[in-house]
Design a protein around this motif. Sequence first.
Motif, PDB file in Angstrom:
ATOM      1  N   ALA A 193      39.099   4.555  22.268  1.00  8.46           N
ATOM      2  CA  ALA A 193      39.069   4.555  23.737  1.00  8.46           C
ATOM      3  C   ALA A 193      40.407   4.114  24.329  1.00  8.46           C
ATOM      4  N   GLU A 194      40.963   3.025  23.844  1.00  9.43           N
ATOM      5  CA  GLU A 194      42.218   2.537  24.419  1.00  9.43           C
ATOM      6  C   GLU A 194      43.376   3.476  24.088  1.00  9.43           C
ATOM      7  N   GLU A 195      43.404   4.003  22.876  1.00 12.42           N
ATOM      8  CA  GLU A 195      44.453   4.948  22.488  1.00 12.42           C
ATOM      9  C   GLU A 195      44.406   6.194  23.380  1.00 12.42           C
ATOM     10  N   ALA A 196      43.210   6.709  23.614  1.00 14.25           N
ATOM     11  CA  ALA A 196      43.062   7.890  24.460  1.00 14.25           C
ATOM     12  C   ALA A 196      43.477   7.586  25.899  1.00 14.25           C
ATOM     13  N   ALA A 197      42.970   6.488  26.454  1.00 12.66           N
ATOM     14  CA  ALA A 197      43.303   6.125  27.836  1.00 12.66           C
ATOM     15  C   ALA A 197      44.806   5.903  27.995  1.00 12.66           C
ATOM     16  N   THR A 198      45.426   5.306  26.999  1.00 13.12           N
ATOM     17  CA  THR A 198      46.872   5.072  27.044  1.00 13.12           C
ATOM     18  C   THR A 198      47.627   6.401  27.046  1.00 13.12           C
ATOM     19  N   LEU A 199      47.212   7.340  26.199  1.00  5.74           N
ATOM     20  CA  LEU A 199      47.848   8.659  26.178  1.00  5.74           C
ATOM     21  C   LEU A 199      47.682   9.349  27.527  1.00  5.74           C
ATOM     22  N   TYR A 200      46.469   9.409  28.026  1.00  5.72           N
ATOM     23  CA  TYR A 200      46.208  10.140  29.260  1.00  5.72           C
ATOM     24  C   TYR A 200      46.996   9.557  30.431  1.00  5.72           C
ATOM     25  N   THR A 201      47.017   8.230  30.541  1.00  2.00           N
ATOM     26  CA  THR A 201      47.736   7.618  31.671  1.00  2.00           C
ATOM     27  C   THR A 201      49.248   7.756  31.522  1.00  2.00           C
ATOM     28  N   SER A 202      49.737   7.923  30.299  1.00  5.79           N
ATOM     29  CA  SER A 202      51.178   8.111  30.110  1.00  5.79           C
ATOM     30  C   SER A 202      51.624   9.508  30.523  1.00  5.79           C
ATOM     31  N   LEU A 203      50.707  10.455  30.543  1.00  6.66           N
ATOM     32  CA  LEU A 203      51.054  11.845  30.840  1.00  6.66           C
ATOM     33  C   LEU A 203      50.836  12.246  32.296  1.00  6.66           C
ATOM     34  N   VAL A 204      49.853  11.665  32.941  1.00  2.00           N
ATOM     35  CA  VAL A 204      49.471  12.087  34.292  1.00  2.00           C
ATOM     36  C   VAL A 204      50.057  11.127  35.324  1.00  2.00           C
TER      37      VAL A 204
ATOM     38  N   GLY B 102      52.095  17.129  25.313  1.00  2.00           N
ATOM     39  CA  GLY B 102      51.613  15.758  25.151  1.00  2.00           C
ATOM     40  C   GLY B 102      50.169  15.670  24.713  1.00  2.00           C
ATOM     41  N   LEU B 103      49.334  16.576  25.204  1.00  5.92           N
ATOM     42  CA  LEU B 103      47.920  16.550  24.841  1.00  5.92           C
ATOM     43  C   LEU B 103      47.648  17.210  23.492  1.00  5.92           C
ATOM     44  N   ILE B 104      48.491  18.148  23.090  1.00  9.14           N
ATOM     45  CA  ILE B 104      48.345  18.802  21.782  1.00  9.14           C
ATOM     46  C   ILE B 104      48.869  17.910  20.651  1.00  9.14           C
ATOM     47  N   GLU B 105      49.885  17.103  20.963  1.00  9.69           N
ATOM     48  CA  GLU B 105      50.552  16.288  19.954  1.00  9.69           C
ATOM     49  C   GLU B 105      49.552  15.449  19.155  1.00  9.69           C
ATOM     50  N   GLY B 106      49.777  15.365  17.872  1.00  9.37           N
ATOM     51  CA  GLY B 106      48.986  14.491  17.020  1.00  9.37           C
ATOM     52  C   GLY B 106      47.658  15.058  16.564  1.00  9.37           C
ATOM     53  N   GLY B 107      47.477  16.363  16.691  1.00 11.91           N
ATOM     54  CA  GLY B 107      46.256  16.957  16.160  1.00 11.91           C
ATOM     55  C   GLY B 107      45.400  17.707  17.157  1.00 11.91           C
TER      56      GLY B 107
ATOM     57  N   ASP C 217      38.885   0.740  31.531  1.00 11.44           N
ATOM     58  CA  ASP C 217      38.932   1.450  32.809  1.00 11.44           C
ATOM     59  C   ASP C 217      40.329   2.043  32.944  1.00 11.44           C
ATOM     60  N   PHE C 218      40.410   3.257  33.500  1.00 12.38           N
ATOM     61  CA  PHE C 218      41.709   3.852  33.777  1.00 12.38           C
ATOM     62  C   PHE C 218      41.573   4.850  34.908  1.00 12.38           C
ATOM     63  N   THR C 219      42.697   5.188  35.499  1.00 11.54           N
ATOM     64  CA  THR C 219      42.717   6.213  36.534  1.00 11.54           C
ATOM     65  C   THR C 219      43.684   7.312  36.117  1.00 11.54           C
ATOM     66  N   LEU C 220      43.336   8.533  36.480  1.00 15.73           N
ATOM     67  CA  LEU C 220      44.217   9.689  36.317  1.00 15.73           C
ATOM     68  C   LEU C 220      44.461  10.237  37.712  1.00 15.73           C
ATOM     69  N   ASN C 221      45.699  10.136  38.156  1.00 13.17           N
ATOM     70  CA  ASN C 221      46.075  10.543  39.507  1.00 13.17           C
ATOM     71  C   ASN C 221      45.111   9.956  40.542  1.00 13.17           C
ATOM     72  N   GLY C 222      44.781   8.679  40.339  1.00 14.84           N
ATOM     73  CA  GLY C 222      43.930   7.958  41.272  1.00 14.84           C
ATOM     74  C   GLY C 222      42.437   8.119  41.048  1.00 14.84           C
TER      75      GLY C 222
END
Length: 164
Positions: free
Chosen positions: A16-27, A98-103, A54-59
């Motif tokens: 969960a944290e790895e995914a949220a960190t990736l998503y927030t780094s890209l958007v 960024g979303l394709i990277e790593g598999g 908890d995380f936000t993507l573009n708010g």
Amino acid sequence: MTISEPITFLWFDGQAEEAATLYTSLVPNSALGDRLHAPADTPGPKAGSLITVDFTLNGRPFIAMNGGPAEGHAEFNDSVSIMLTCDTQEEIDRLWDGLIEGGGEPVACGWLKDRFGLRWQITPKRLLELNSSSDKDVAKRSFEAMMTMVKIEIAALERAARGE
């Protein structure tokens, strides 16, 4: 009765944290928020383990949960995806890569599956404009061009819309 703003809740198996960190780094306009650690043992995470982020993507709010293996629960599939609309090819390429990277895996028509299995649509705003054009020939040509693409290429859409 008051109902809060809807929040998309995503189930992960320990990432969960790895995914949220990736998503927030890209958007853009995105951030990680609060984290909840299990106050007691659960069937999945044990006491002290991270349960949610908890995380936000573009708010827009999301919660990522470490729910454990998807066994007995639905895994991510094509029926739900997150769509990001982009102004430029550079934005499309950056998000896609960024979303394709790593598999992750490309799918079709601007869709991809990230390394966690979540589906995304990386969509140029121009595609939406062309596909809804009042000129039915332009709409048809751009739509047909999109159907042949994996990652959407704005220049190719524009050529198709012009009939080239």
